[in-house]
Design an enzyme around this catalytic site. Structure first.
Site, PDB file in Angstrom:
ATOM      1  N   ASP A 130     -13.043   9.625 -31.085  1.00 25.30           N
ATOM      2  CA  ASP A 130     -13.670  10.813 -31.660  1.00 25.30           C
ATOM      3  C   ASP A 130     -12.789  11.316 -32.810  1.00 25.30           C
ATOM      4  OD1 ASP A 130     -15.201  13.199 -31.928  1.00 25.30           O
ATOM      5  OD2 ASP A 130     -13.760  14.237 -30.636  1.00 25.30           O
ATOM      6  N   ASP A 166     -12.974  14.917 -34.579  1.00 23.43           N
ATOM      7  CA  ASP A 166     -12.547  16.327 -34.516  1.00 23.43           C
ATOM      8  C   ASP A 166     -11.851  16.635 -33.196  1.00 23.43           C
ATOM      9  OD1 ASP A 166     -13.483  17.435 -37.062  1.00 23.43           O
ATOM     10  OD2 ASP A 166     -15.464  16.871 -36.317  1.00 23.43           O
TER      11      ASP A 166
HETATM   12 MG   LIG Z   1     -14.132  16.183 -30.831  1.00 21.77          MG
END
Ligand SMILES: [Mg+2]
EC number: 3.1.3.-
Length: 191
Positions: free
Chosen positions: A6, A8
């Site tokens: 991922d 962010d």
């Molecule tokens: Mg995230």
């Protein structure tokens, strides 16, 4: 292994910057994000936050620093022969700014997948991802329930108790150890 990552909160340290910008824009003084749905901490309608993000995407996505240890961690994984595939909930419209940020920060990137509002699990399955690095508990749970182990990077907004299949990691050092632990449990392929 093929590792899904991922962006962010795992690679981009987005939340401290977003917290500062949201406080400034909405005239608030929130000190910590306790819920991934940030409008709850800011006590404003969800649409207001969404509108703000859409109108300021370029700045909000290009200004954050790198999560401590993330760049080195990804370089280590690649050196050890793993594949890294970024899977973000950002939308395809945010591709340019995302790829530019990764390049600017010197973070190796070959494949960056934009789930947008669709399911990350679908991309995880489609790409044969074997372990996933995430910070949002809801996604972590979904992916773990799909049979893919998840390492959850600890954050102020993911303090709930974790179901099996998800391992909490305090930092990128622990993520690297977690990857090693998962790999050592895999049955070696017989050539
Ligand atoms: Mg995230």
């Amino acid at each position: 292994m093929r590792i899904g990552v991922d962006i962010d909160g795992v690679v981009s340290d987005s939340y401290p910057f977003w917290l500062q910008e949201l406080n400034r824009h909405f005239g608030k003084n929130v000190s910590v994000i306790t819920d991934y749905q940030m409008h709850l901490d800011f006590d404003i309608p969800k649409e207001d936050i969404n509108d703000y993000f859409v109108g300021n995407a370029e700045r909000l996505l290009s200004m954050p620093e790198v999560v401590s240890g993330a760049k080195e961690g990804i370089e280590t994984l690649l050196r050890e022969g793993h594949e890294v595939i970024y899977v973000t909930a950002r939308t395809p419209a945010e591709k340019d700014v995302t790829v530019r940020w990764l390049t600017m920060k010197g973070i190796p990137h070959e494949h960056v997948l934009f789930a947008g509002f669709s399911s990350k699990l679908e991309l995880v399955k489609q790409w044969g991802i074997e372990v996933f690095l995430e910070d949002y508990q809801v996604n972590a749970k979904l992916i773990a329930e799909g049979g893919v182990p998840v390492l959850l990077l600890d954050a102020s907004y993911n303090q709930e108790e974790l179901p099996t299949g998800i391992i909490r990691c305090k930092n990128w050092d622990e993520i690297l150890k977690g990857i090693q632990a998962i790999q050592s449990k895999k049955v070696p392929k017989i050539v």
